[in-house]
Design a protein around this motif. Structure first.
Motif, PDB file in Angstrom:
ATOM      1  N   ILE A 103       0.852  -1.194   0.000  1.00 37.01           N
ATOM      2  CA  ILE A 103       0.000   0.000   0.000  1.00 37.01           C
ATOM      3  C   ILE A 103       0.884   1.239   0.000  1.00 37.01           C
ATOM      4  N   ALA A 104       0.572   2.168  -0.881  1.00 32.84           N
ATOM      5  CA  ALA A 104       1.350   3.414  -0.984  1.00 32.84           C
ATOM      6  C   ALA A 104       0.426   4.617  -1.076  1.00 32.84           C
ATOM      7  N   ILE A 105       0.996   5.784  -0.732  1.00 37.86           N
ATOM      8  CA  ILE A 105       0.342   7.070  -0.972  1.00 37.86           C
ATOM      9  C   ILE A 105       1.223   7.841  -1.943  1.00 37.86           C
ATOM     10  N   ALA A 106       0.585   8.475  -2.931  1.00 37.56           N
ATOM     11  CA  ALA A 106       1.279   9.401  -3.825  1.00 37.56           C
ATOM     12  C   ALA A 106       0.422  10.665  -3.875  1.00 37.56           C
ATOM     13  N   SER A 107       0.769  11.632  -3.043  1.00 40.02           N
ATOM     14  CA  SER A 107      -0.084  12.799  -2.839  1.00 40.02           C
ATOM     15  C   SER A 107       0.646  14.103  -3.118  1.00 40.02           C
ATOM     16  N   SER A 108      -0.096  15.060  -3.676  1.00 41.81           N
ATOM     17  CA  SER A 108       0.457  16.396  -3.917  1.00 41.81           C
ATOM     18  C   SER A 108       0.517  17.239  -2.647  1.00 41.81           C
ATOM     19  N   SER A 109       0.036  16.696  -1.550  1.00 42.37           N
ATOM     20  CA  SER A 109       0.154  17.394  -0.268  1.00 42.37           C
ATOM     21  C   SER A 109       1.568  17.233   0.290  1.00 42.37           C
ATOM     22  N   PRO A 110       2.006  18.147   1.173  1.00 45.82           N
ATOM     23  CA  PRO A 110       3.333  18.020   1.764  1.00 45.82           C
ATOM     24  C   PRO A 110       3.387  16.911   2.808  1.00 45.82           C
ATOM     25  N   TYR A 111       4.601  16.481   3.131  1.00 49.07           N
ATOM     26  CA  TYR A 111       4.801  15.388   4.085  1.00 49.07           C
ATOM     27  C   TYR A 111       4.100  15.621   5.417  1.00 49.07           C
ATOM     28  N   ASP A 112       4.230  16.840   5.962  1.00 51.86           N
ATOM     29  CA  ASP A 112       3.685  17.063   7.301  1.00 51.86           C
ATOM     30  C   ASP A 112       2.176  16.871   7.335  1.00 51.86           C
ATOM     31  N   ARG A 133       4.600  15.707  -2.376  1.00 52.31           N
ATOM     32  CA  ARG A 133       5.063  16.754  -3.293  1.00 52.31           C
ATOM     33  C   ARG A 133       6.514  17.112  -3.037  1.00 52.31           C
ATOM     34  N   ASN A 134       7.009  16.847  -1.815  1.00 50.13           N
ATOM     35  CA  ASN A 134       8.389  17.160  -1.467  1.00 50.13           C
ATOM     36  C   ASN A 134       9.401  16.287  -2.209  1.00 50.13           C
ATOM     37  N   ASP A 135       8.929  15.171  -2.742  1.00 49.18           N
ATOM     38  CA  ASP A 135       9.840  14.183  -3.331  1.00 49.18           C
ATOM     39  C   ASP A 135      10.070  14.353  -4.825  1.00 49.18           C
ATOM     40  N   VAL A 136       9.289  15.213  -5.470  1.00 54.72           N
ATOM     41  CA  VAL A 136       9.402  15.372  -6.925  1.00 54.72           C
ATOM     42  C   VAL A 136       9.360  16.850  -7.294  1.00 54.72           C
ATOM     43  N   GLN A 137       9.962  17.159  -8.419  1.00 57.83           N
ATOM     44  CA  GLN A 137       9.944  18.543  -8.899  1.00 57.83           C
ATOM     45  C   GLN A 137       8.688  18.840  -9.699  1.00 57.83           C
ATOM     46  N   PRO A 141      -0.242  17.033 -13.365  1.00 56.63           N
ATOM     47  CA  PRO A 141      -0.385  15.750 -14.069  1.00 56.63           C
ATOM     48  C   PRO A 141       0.905  15.106 -14.573  1.00 56.63           C
ATOM     49  N   SER A 142       2.069  15.647 -14.205  1.00 54.30           N
ATOM     50  CA  SER A 142       3.312  14.941 -14.509  1.00 54.30           C
ATOM     51  C   SER A 142       3.276  13.572 -13.827  1.00 54.30           C
ATOM     52  N   PRO A 143       3.820  12.545 -14.456  1.00 56.58           N
ATOM     53  CA  PRO A 143       3.816  11.204 -13.859  1.00 56.58           C
ATOM     54  C   PRO A 143       4.892  10.998 -12.797  1.00 56.58           C
ATOM     55  N   ASP A 144       5.708  12.018 -12.530  1.00 53.88           N
ATOM     56  CA  ASP A 144       6.888  11.837 -11.682  1.00 53.88           C
ATOM     57  C   ASP A 144       6.574  11.238 -10.316  1.00 53.88           C
ATOM     58  N   ILE A 145       5.469  11.673  -9.687  1.00 50.78           N
ATOM     59  CA  ILE A 145       5.160  11.187  -8.338  1.00 50.78           C
ATOM     60  C   ILE A 145       4.827   9.695  -8.373  1.00 50.78           C
ATOM     61  N   TYR A 146       4.236   9.240  -9.477  1.00 52.85           N
ATOM     62  CA  TYR A 146       3.934   7.812  -9.606  1.00 52.85           C
ATOM     63  C   TYR A 146       5.158   7.009 -10.011  1.00 52.85           C
ATOM     64  N   TYR A 147       6.040   7.603 -10.800  1.00 56.16           N
ATOM     65  CA  TYR A 147       7.320   6.941 -11.074  1.00 56.16           C
ATOM     66  C   TYR A 147       8.093   6.716  -9.775  1.00 56.16           C
ATOM     67  N   GLU A 148       8.070   7.719  -8.907  1.00 53.09           N
ATOM     68  CA  GLU A 148       8.789   7.602  -7.628  1.00 53.09           C
ATOM     69  C   GLU A 148       8.155   6.525  -6.751  1.00 53.09           C
TER      70      GLU A 148
END
Length: 219
Positions: A103-112, A133-137, A141-148
């Motif tokens: 199970i994973a979360i991939a969210s545009s919200s910040p870590y805190d 969002r802290n993990d990707v630039q 709709p960029s796929p970067d957060i899902y690639y990570e």
């Protein structure tokens, strides 16, 4: 090993309605009038993209508030995480765990914000991977957060299913080559047509996951 990747806002917590309510209050305060369709365009946007779009739509532009005012006026409704947890979140998380699904979360919200939500609702232990969002630039709709997320899960796209709600989130997952379940949104005009499946709630999402991964729904 297979995995399910959750968006957070609009999937685990019903925060989108609160976001738009606070946004309406902010707009009314500044004598701005947006249509329902225009308001819906802000659903699921990263903060910076949100502000950029608002700047383009503000009239007259010379009366645009400062970034600080916009941020404060549209700040995250972070004091009500228990109240806005979607029904059946624990149901689907526990069933995924019982079936050894990561199970994973991939969210545009910040870590805190993500960690506070998980902690307040006592569901942190369910998640194997958390990407914010802290993990990707580049944001959805960029796929970067899902690639990570895929990189950390050490899985390929065909071994994972994403649960999303917003058009930008769905597009991000599709861009990463992932299959997507969309939680149906009846309150806002959100284009979910690019999702592979649309369901009414997380119980229906679990049923669909069971079918795709060839599991037994009662497990």
């Amino acid at each position: 090993m297979k995995a399910v990747i959750f968006d957070m806002d609009g999937v685990l917590i019903d925060s989108e309605a609160l976001h738009l309510y606070d946004f309406r209050v902010f707009l009314n305060k500044h004598n701005q009038s947006f249509t329902s369709d225009e308001l819906s365009e802000f659903v699921g946007l990263d903060k910076n993209i949100f502000i950029e779009r608002l700047q383009k739509m503000w009239k007259p532009v010379n009366q645009l508030p400062s970034i600080e005012e916009i941020t404060e006026g549209c700040k995250y409704p972070s004091d009500s995480f228990q109240d806005i947890l979607f029904p059946h979140v624990r149901f689907i998380l526990s069933h995924l765990k019982k079936n050894n699904i990561k199970i994973a979360i991939a969210s545009s919200s910040p870590y805190d914000i993500i960690y506070k939500m998980l902690s307040v609702n006592n569901i942190t232990s369910y998640f194997d991977v958390i990407v914010s969002r802290n993990d990707v630039q580049a944001k959805k709709p960029s796929p970067d957060i899902y690639y990570e997320a895929l990189k950390r899960l050490e899985l390929s796209p065909h071994d994972c299913i994403v649960i999303e709600d917003s058009s930008v989130g769905i597009q991000a997952a599709v861009n990463a080559g992932l299959n997507v379940i969309a939680l149906k949104e009846n309150r806002f005009s959100v284009d979910q047509s690019k999702a592979n499946w649309i369901v009414n709630d997380l119980i229906e999402a679990w049923i669909k996951i069971s079918e795709v991964f060839n599991l037994t729904c009662s497990d």
